[in-house]
Structure formats: structure tokens, C-alpha cells
Design a protein around this motif. Structure first.
Motif, PDB file in Angstrom:
ATOM      1  N   THR A 132      95.296  45.559  35.898  1.00  0.00           N
ATOM      2  CA  THR A 132      96.403  44.604  36.056  1.00  0.00           C
ATOM      3  C   THR A 132      97.350  45.061  37.176  1.00  0.00           C
ATOM      4  OG1 THR A 132      97.770  45.771  34.452  1.00  0.00           O
ATOM      5  CG2 THR A 132      96.379  43.991  33.598  1.00  0.00           C
ATOM      6  N   LEU A 133      98.114  44.108  37.683  1.00  0.00           N
ATOM      7  CA  LEU A 133      99.132  44.428  38.696  1.00  0.00           C
ATOM      8  C   LEU A 133     100.107  45.462  38.153  1.00  0.00           C
ATOM      9  CD1 LEU A 133      99.948  40.783  39.912  1.00  0.00           C
ATOM     10  CD2 LEU A 133      98.494  42.463  41.071  1.00  0.00           C
ATOM     11  N   ARG A 134     100.508  45.289  36.889  1.00  0.00           N
ATOM     12  CA  ARG A 134     101.461  46.229  36.295  1.00  0.00           C
ATOM     13  C   ARG A 134     100.848  47.627  36.163  1.00  0.00           C
ATOM     14  NH1 ARG A 134     106.061  47.165  34.207  1.00  0.00           N
ATOM     15  NH2 ARG A 134     106.355  48.309  32.261  1.00  0.00           N
ATOM     16  N   ALA A 174      98.515  48.907  38.017  1.00  0.00           N
ATOM     17  CA  ALA A 174      98.400  49.492  39.358  1.00  0.00           C
ATOM     18  C   ALA A 174      99.734  50.057  39.829  1.00  0.00           C
ATOM     19  CB  ALA A 174      97.891  48.434  40.344  1.00  0.00           C
TER      20      ALA A 174
END
Lengths: 248, 248
Positions: B19-21, B23
Motif C-alpha cells: 500500500t501507499l501507506r 511504502a
């Protein structure tokens, strides 16, 4: 030249839960077709010139019928465009992604599937409820409150097994009935249970109780869809493990 | 000053499914503690100066016992560091994330949970197998082949229900036994079933058959762990919906 459809899971609500691959595909899309549970911040990752098409699906009440969504995706792809079909959660778990993909493949369109964080996993994580746990649940089952004919006809004996976690997608309007049936089929009335409204977002709210008290607590709190119901011993960990403070 | 632990799901294998979070948190970590199913490319998102600690968990055979992992995380956090605990798939689905979080919370460490794409969802998506489908499965159950005492003691009546999809995490060493038990408890021998090795990665391989033929096909193909087993009518869609060509 024929286009391509990416069936992308947008995750459970928090836009930060989109995958890196999903974010890259949206950023390179010619057209984005999205449901009402997809965060506007995810749609906004698309380039300014990309076409944005809302097909807002609300549980039983689809803004656009599934056939028309399929036809729209086929038309866009046949126009040679890179189409990103954004679905809330994961496209292959209660997202009807399988049906959309079948329609696209039948029409000769190439499709890729990008999984997403399904609502159960995302919402449980933000609520501090482990879905499996060696002391409480050796398995987890995801079920939905809606069936083909709209009747609440679930496999109650399976859903009411002990030592598992049960997650019900979108079943809140029939919550009292669901709890009663689970008790009727053998789950103790004191089995911990929770309903989480708009989980993972700044508007997350939780009602916790047991199968006997949950429906009244949800009503008292004025909790409304979209909401997810979690039943099982793991819900008893919530008071200790809750960490997410929406709006804080 | 006390640190903080982020319990982060690294997804099913393909590093692009982080997920973006997740990363962002890895990129800001002081220490990264990771399992053997986490892609090295995910760990490499950590800053060069971050400490990287491998605690390689392989199903039943943990490189580091769970107690020591808990103690390590507590020690790192008490040293005032931003600790990212990376787990394959989702931390709250067969990841023992709940137990790690309980230990941390008991020690007074603050914890946040970042859900990930669980192996079942990610691997099914790349294999072209919808986990739910209105014509085949109104529910999906995730179970594991390992229990507390190591015995294969699953809730067979629940797992063998019709009209559901069953995903077994890490049960391949007992596959013949699992298939036999499912038939014994009522699933037709011709129920479609598949085993997917290293799903979502460049080394993905699939063996498809039914409950009667699957174990022999898996053996013939030399398929080995890590692998996931999927059972149910939805597996019948695989020949039409398969899209991912690893190494292509």
C-alpha cells in the motif's frame, strides 16, 4: 487498436491503502470508471485529461445496472483507451469483478486484475480486531447479506461455527435478524460482535457488544451503511487493541 | 522517549502490491523487522541507514521464536525508534499480528496496523480466480493447515459446505489428506481446485484439477511451498480468466 481494462481494488476507504500498482495505473489512465465506495482522493490521482465516470454502486441499489457497466467498459476499451475500473475493496471479493471480467473477456478485451485491501481486512486492522488468532479463530469467513433474489438466505450452519471469525459485508439493515439466526444455529448469545461504519476513514464509528445486544447498540448509536459486521471471539480484543482515533 | 511500532502488511509477493501507506512508513523507518515472505524490494524501500532485521518465519518452522520477535520489537521501540514490522500478506490474517500487537500493547508501546493485500486475495486475483461470484460462491473462507499443536484438526463440516470458496493458507504438505477429508465431508470429488505456488511473483506456477486429481497434479508438477490452495466452483473460471503470464 483495442484498449485494455485494469480491474483495480481501491481498498476499504482510506486512500493511503491503495496499492502502489493501483496508484500507478490510475495515474496513467485514459478513463477511470468508479463506484461510490471509492475515495475521491484515489480518483484524483488520474491525469487531468482522463475521463472520470461515476457508476455509483450502492449495495442493492445500483446507479447503473451491471449490464450497462459492462457495456460501458467494453465501449471504452474498444475505443483504444487504457481504462481503469476502480472498485471499493478488492475486485474479486463481493465486487462482482469476476462477472465484469467475464463480460470483458467474452468481448475480446484484455484485462488485468489488481487486488486491493478487502474491506474486512482493512476495517478490522483499523478497528484493532485481528481476523484470525490462535486463541480465538483458526479461520475467517466473509459472507454477504444480499443474495441473487434479495432474500436473506445464508448458510447459517456454516456461519454459526465456533472458533472462527465471521465478517458480513453490508448486512446491517438485517442485523437483528442475522444475530438472531446465528444464535438459533448455535452461537452463544454472548459471542462478541461489532459493527463498524465507514471503517478506515475519518468518519469511522464502532458499536461493540454481543449477538444479543449488538442490534440495539447499533440503533442507539445511529450507525448506518456502509458498515461491516464482525462476529467472534476476536472482537473481545478490541478494547485492548483499538488504536485508530479518527479525526484526532 | 518511547518509539512506535507499525505493523505493516507487505502483501502477497509482488512488491507493487504494497500500500501507499506501507511504502511511506518503510521509507521513514529507523528499523525494519521482516519475515521471509516479504519481497526484498519492499525492504529496500527503507532508508540506507535503517536497521534491517530478518526474523524469517516459515510456517511452522520459525527462524526466531515468536517470543523473541515480540521481545525484539519491544526493545527496538523502547530505544525510541520508528519500527516497521513487515509481515507477508495482511498482519491480521494468519500473520500472528494480533499476538504481536498484544505483547507490544502490554509493554506500553503504541502500535498502528497497516492492512495489506492478504495472500488469498492477491494470489486469486493474479490467478484469474474470483473468490466470490454470484453463480458459484456467496461466501469465502480462509483457513490454515496448521493448528496450535501441529495436528491437522480443521473444522471439516464447515470447510466442506457447498456454494462457498475455500482458501487454505500453507496446507500443501497435507494436500492429499485435505482433499480426501473434504470429499469425505460431502464436497463432490469433481469440485474444481487449484494450488498456486509463489503467486503474484515472476515464479508463479499453478496446478489445476479437482479434489480427486489435485494432489497428483501438484506432485507431478513439482509444486512446493509457499503455496495456496483454492477449492470451489470459482476455480472453474480459471481457464477463461487467467491473464497473468509470469516472466512474459
Amino acid at each position: 487498436q483495442c484498449g485494455h481494462v485494469y480491474l483495480v481494488g481501491a481498498g476499504p476507504g482510506d486512500p493511503e491503502l491503495l496499492t502502489l500498482r493501483g496508484a500507478r495505473l490510475v495515474a496513467g489512465a485514459d478513463a477511470v470508471v468508479y463506484d461510490n465506495l471509492v475515495s475521491p482522493l484515489v480518483v484524483d490521482l488520474a491525469p487531468p485529461e482522463a475521463e472520470r465516470i461515476y457508476v455509483g454502486k450502492k449495495a442493492a441499489d445500483h446507479t447503473l445496472p451491471q449490464d450497462e457497466i459492462n457495456a460501458l467498459l467494453i465501449r471504452l476499451a474498444q475505443g483504444g483507451r487504457r481504462v481503469v475500473r476502480l472498485k471499493g475493496g478488492d475486485p474479486f471479493i463481493f465486487g462482482r469483478g469476476g462477472e465484469e471480467m467475464e463480460a470483458l473477456v467474452t468481448a475480446g478485451i484484455t484485462v488485468e486484475v489488481v487486488p486491493g485491501v478487502t474491506a474486512a481486512a482493512g476495517i478490522a486492522a483499523y478497528a484493532g480486531i485481528p481476523l484470525t488468532h490462535r486463541d480465538h479463530a483458526q479461520s475467517v469467513v466473509f459472507a454477504t447479506g444480499f443474495l441473487k433474489d434479495g432474500a436473506l438466505e445464508l448458510d447459517w450452519p456454516m456461519l454459526a461455527r465456533p472458533a472462527q471469525t465471521l465478517v458480513i459485508y453490508m448486512g446491517i439493515s438485517r442485523l437483528a435478524e442475522i444475530c438472531a439466526r446465528l444464535i438459533e444455529h448455535g452461537l452463544p448469545a454472548g459471542t462478541p460482535a461489532a459493527v463498524i461504519e465507514r471503517g478506515t476513514t475519518a468518519r469511522q464509528r464502532i458499536a461493540v457488544g454481543d449477538l444479543e445486544s449488538l442490534a440495539a447498540r447499533v440503533a442507539a448509536a445511529g450507525i448506518r451503511p456502509p458498515a461491516l459486521t464482525v462476529v467472534g471471539g476476536v472482537v473481545g480484543l478490541y478494547p485492548r487493541l483499538a488504536w485508530f482515533a479518527p479525526g484526532a
